[in-house]
Design an enzyme around this catalytic site. Structure first.
Site, short mmCIF file in Angstrom:
data_model
loop_
_atom_site.label_atom_id
_atom_site.label_comp_id
_atom_site.label_asym_id
_atom_site.label_seq_id
_atom_site.Cartn_x
_atom_site.Cartn_y
_atom_site.Cartn_z
N ALA A 60 -78.26 -57.85 -19.31
CA ALA A 60 -78.31 -57.66 -20.77
C ALA A 60 -78.58 -59.01 -21.41
O ALA A 60 -78.44 -60.06 -20.78
CB ALA A 60 -76.97 -57.12 -21.29
N TYR B 209 -75.70 -56.64 -31.03
CA TYR B 209 -75.22 -56.77 -29.64
C TYR B 209 -74.14 -55.72 -29.38
O TYR B 209 -74.24 -54.93 -28.42
CB TYR B 209 -74.67 -58.20 -29.43
CG TYR B 209 -73.96 -58.39 -28.12
CD1 TYR B 209 -74.62 -58.22 -26.91
CD2 TYR B 209 -72.60 -58.75 -28.09
CE1 TYR B 209 -73.95 -58.40 -25.70
CE2 TYR B 209 -71.94 -58.93 -26.90
CZ TYR B 209 -72.61 -58.74 -25.70
OH TYR B 209 -71.94 -58.90 -24.52
N1 LIG Z 1 -69.90 -63.85 -21.05
C1 LIG Z 1 -69.05 -63.14 -21.80
O1 LIG Z 1 -68.09 -63.67 -22.36
C2 LIG Z 1 -69.25 -61.65 -21.96
C3 LIG Z 1 -68.40 -60.96 -22.84
C4 LIG Z 1 -68.56 -59.58 -22.98
C5 LIG Z 1 -69.54 -58.91 -22.25
N2 LIG Z 1 -70.36 -59.62 -21.43
C6 LIG Z 1 -71.40 -58.87 -20.70
O2 LIG Z 1 -71.40 -59.25 -19.34
C7 LIG Z 1 -72.72 -59.17 -18.80
C8 LIG Z 1 -73.05 -60.46 -18.08
O3 LIG Z 1 -72.97 -61.55 -19.00
P1 LIG Z 1 -73.23 -63.06 -18.56
O4 LIG Z 1 -72.41 -63.91 -19.45
O5 LIG Z 1 -73.09 -63.17 -17.10
O6 LIG Z 1 -74.76 -63.21 -19.00
P2 LIG Z 1 -75.98 -63.89 -18.22
O7 LIG Z 1 -77.08 -64.05 -19.20
O8 LIG Z 1 -75.54 -65.10 -17.47
O9 LIG Z 1 -76.37 -62.77 -17.15
C9 LIG Z 1 -77.18 -61.66 -17.47
C10 LIG Z 1 -78.20 -61.52 -16.37
O10 LIG Z 1 -79.00 -60.36 -16.63
C11 LIG Z 1 -80.35 -60.67 -16.37
N3 LIG Z 1 -81.16 -59.74 -17.18
C12 LIG Z 1 -81.18 -59.63 -18.54
N4 LIG Z 1 -82.02 -58.64 -18.91
C13 LIG Z 1 -82.51 -58.09 -17.77
C14 LIG Z 1 -83.43 -57.04 -17.48
N5 LIG Z 1 -84.02 -56.34 -18.46
N6 LIG Z 1 -83.71 -56.75 -16.19
C15 LIG Z 1 -83.14 -57.45 -15.17
N7 LIG Z 1 -82.28 -58.48 -15.37
C16 LIG Z 1 -81.98 -58.79 -16.66
C17 LIG Z 1 -80.51 -62.13 -16.75
O11 LIG Z 1 -81.60 -62.77 -16.11
C18 LIG Z 1 -79.16 -62.70 -16.30
O12 LIG Z 1 -79.24 -63.18 -14.96
C19 LIG Z 1 -73.63 -58.83 -19.97
O13 LIG Z 1 -73.90 -57.44 -19.95
C20 LIG Z 1 -72.79 -59.18 -21.19
O14 LIG Z 1 -73.15 -58.41 -22.30
C21 LIG Z 1 -70.25 -60.97 -21.27
#
Ligand SMILES: NC(=O)c1ccc[n+]([C@@H]2O[C@H](COP(=O)([O-])OP(=O)(O)OC[C@H]3O[C@@H](n4cnc5c(N)ncnc54)[C@H](O)[C@@H]3O)[C@@H](O)[C@H]2O)c1
Length: 327
Positions: free
Chosen positions: A75, A141
């Site tokens: 995402a 978001y």
């Molecule tokens: N980091 C936080 O505090 C947090 C809080 C709440 C929810 N989240 C959720 O956790 C998940 C992971 O977050 P993160 O912090 O590791 O983010 P991140 O950006 O490090 O990881 C997301 C990964 O998804 C990949 N990606 C994005 N769109 C894509 C697509 N269309 N096809 C294939 N790959 C795709 C990106 O390349 C990336 O490697 C997300 O869904 C985010 O919404 C994170």
């Protein structure tokens, strides 16, 4: 189990993959590397570089690797960007997720753990937030993630898909091997520690006039390893039911408190500058995680700021260029 981790080259996905492999699962990482890093993909995982919107590749991958469950993390994650460019979030976080659900139905995969967010709640009416509280997101978001949750209930009813949606609050910390490394970086803890080590000159803080004790936003910080562990529990529960769980600690820390803790741990002064509030940021978000503790037996081990900041500080010391100098 054979598990597909979408977004497995990203921050949380790479650490979740470590936990899955350590628990004896076979993992396929599926990531288009738009934000992730090839070097963050676990050496024992298969890797497919592709977009989740590419239903053909996705369906083939699910079938070829006999996938039994999906952990869906792929995402876009920036609240501010989702306000400025909502279509990008609707497309990637919602529309592409629905195409993932269709691919799962087509391939006969019936289990999914979905990365949702505290942003589904919007401005809370009471704290800490429970899963029964009203969902009323104030940014795209949060809206895009809530829309996926609603789709999951429909696919559950109509296709027998079993799911757990985990509403993460603010995730921080690192494992020994992987940590948070984004360009641009929009999350508070990396920004604070990058200022502490002199990579950034000054830390910009969005607003000091919120209705909180010190005027800065209050958030509930959870260690990424505790979060990964909750996914394993969710996976094991998927045979019996579907549902939604908060993942947080119930403890709120203000931005100023996080900075003070980082000063203590790093010994660095961390200069700060207050700028305008950012649209889409609620003043306070804290979670009740009683439901997942009660129903799935989740026991966070590292639920304090010092462990969260300390683990990430160690990773940065060992990886000053993040993944940039790795292949
Ligand atoms: N980091 C936080 O505090 C947090 C809080 C709440 C929810 N989240 C959720 O956790 C998940 C992971 O977050 P993160 O912090 O590791 O983010 P991140 O950006 O490090 O990881 C997301 C990964 O998804 C990949 N990606 C994005 N769109 C894509 C697509 N269309 N096809 C294939 N790959 C795709 C990106 O390349 C990336 O490697 C997300 O869904 C985010 O919404 C994170």
């Amino acid at each position: 189990m054979n598990i597909l981790v979408t977004g497995g080259a990203g921050y949380i996905g790479s650490i979740l993959t470590e936990e899955l492999v350590a628990n004896g699962h076979t993992v396929v990482v599926y990531d288009n590397l738009v934000m992730g890093h090839r070097a963050a993909v676990h050496s024992k995982a298969a890797f497919v570089e592709a977009d989740i919107a590419d239903t053909g590749v996705l369906t083939r991958t699910l079938k070829e690797h006999s996938i039994e469950a999906v952990m869906h993390l792929a995402a876009y994650t920036s609240v501010g960007e989702s306000v400025a460019n909502p279509e990008k979030y609707i497309q990637n976080n919602y529309v592409a997720s629905v195409s993932l659900l269709d691919a799962m139905v087509e391939a006969g995969v019936t289990r999914i753990v979905f990365s949702s967010t505290a942003a589904v709640y919007g401005e809370p009416k009471k704290l800490p937030l429970t899963e029964e509280d009203e969902t009323s997101p104030i940014n795209t978001y949060g809206e895009s993630k809530l829309a996926v949750e609603k789709a999951l209930w429909k696919y559950n009813e109509n296709h027998g898909l079993r799911f757990v949606a985990l509403r993460y609050f603010n995730v921080g910390g690192a494992s020994l091997h992987n940590g948070e490394w984004h360009d641009p970086e929009t999350h508070l803890i990396p920004d604070i520690l990058n200022t502490a080590r002199g990579k950034d000159e000054i830390l910009e803080i969005y607003g000091n006039d919120y209705p909180t004790p010190d005027g800065t936003c209050v958030r509930d910080y959870i260690h990424v390893k505790d979060l990964a562990n909750a996914h394993i529990l969710a996976l094991n529960a998927l045979d019996d039911f579907s549902g939604v769980y908060n993942l947080g600690t119930g403890i709120g820390n203000s931005v100023r408190e996080v900075i003070e803790a980082a000063r203590r741990i790093t010994g660095a002064p961390i200069p700060v500058k207050f700028i305008e509030r950012r649209p889409g940021d609620p003043a306070v978000l804290t979670a009740s995680a009683e439901k997942i503790k009660r129903e799935l037996g989740w026991k966070p081990q590292d639920d304090n700021l010092d462990k969260i900041l300390g683990s990430y500080w160690l990773w940065l010391q060992n990886n000053p260029n993040g993944y940039d100098d790795k292949v």
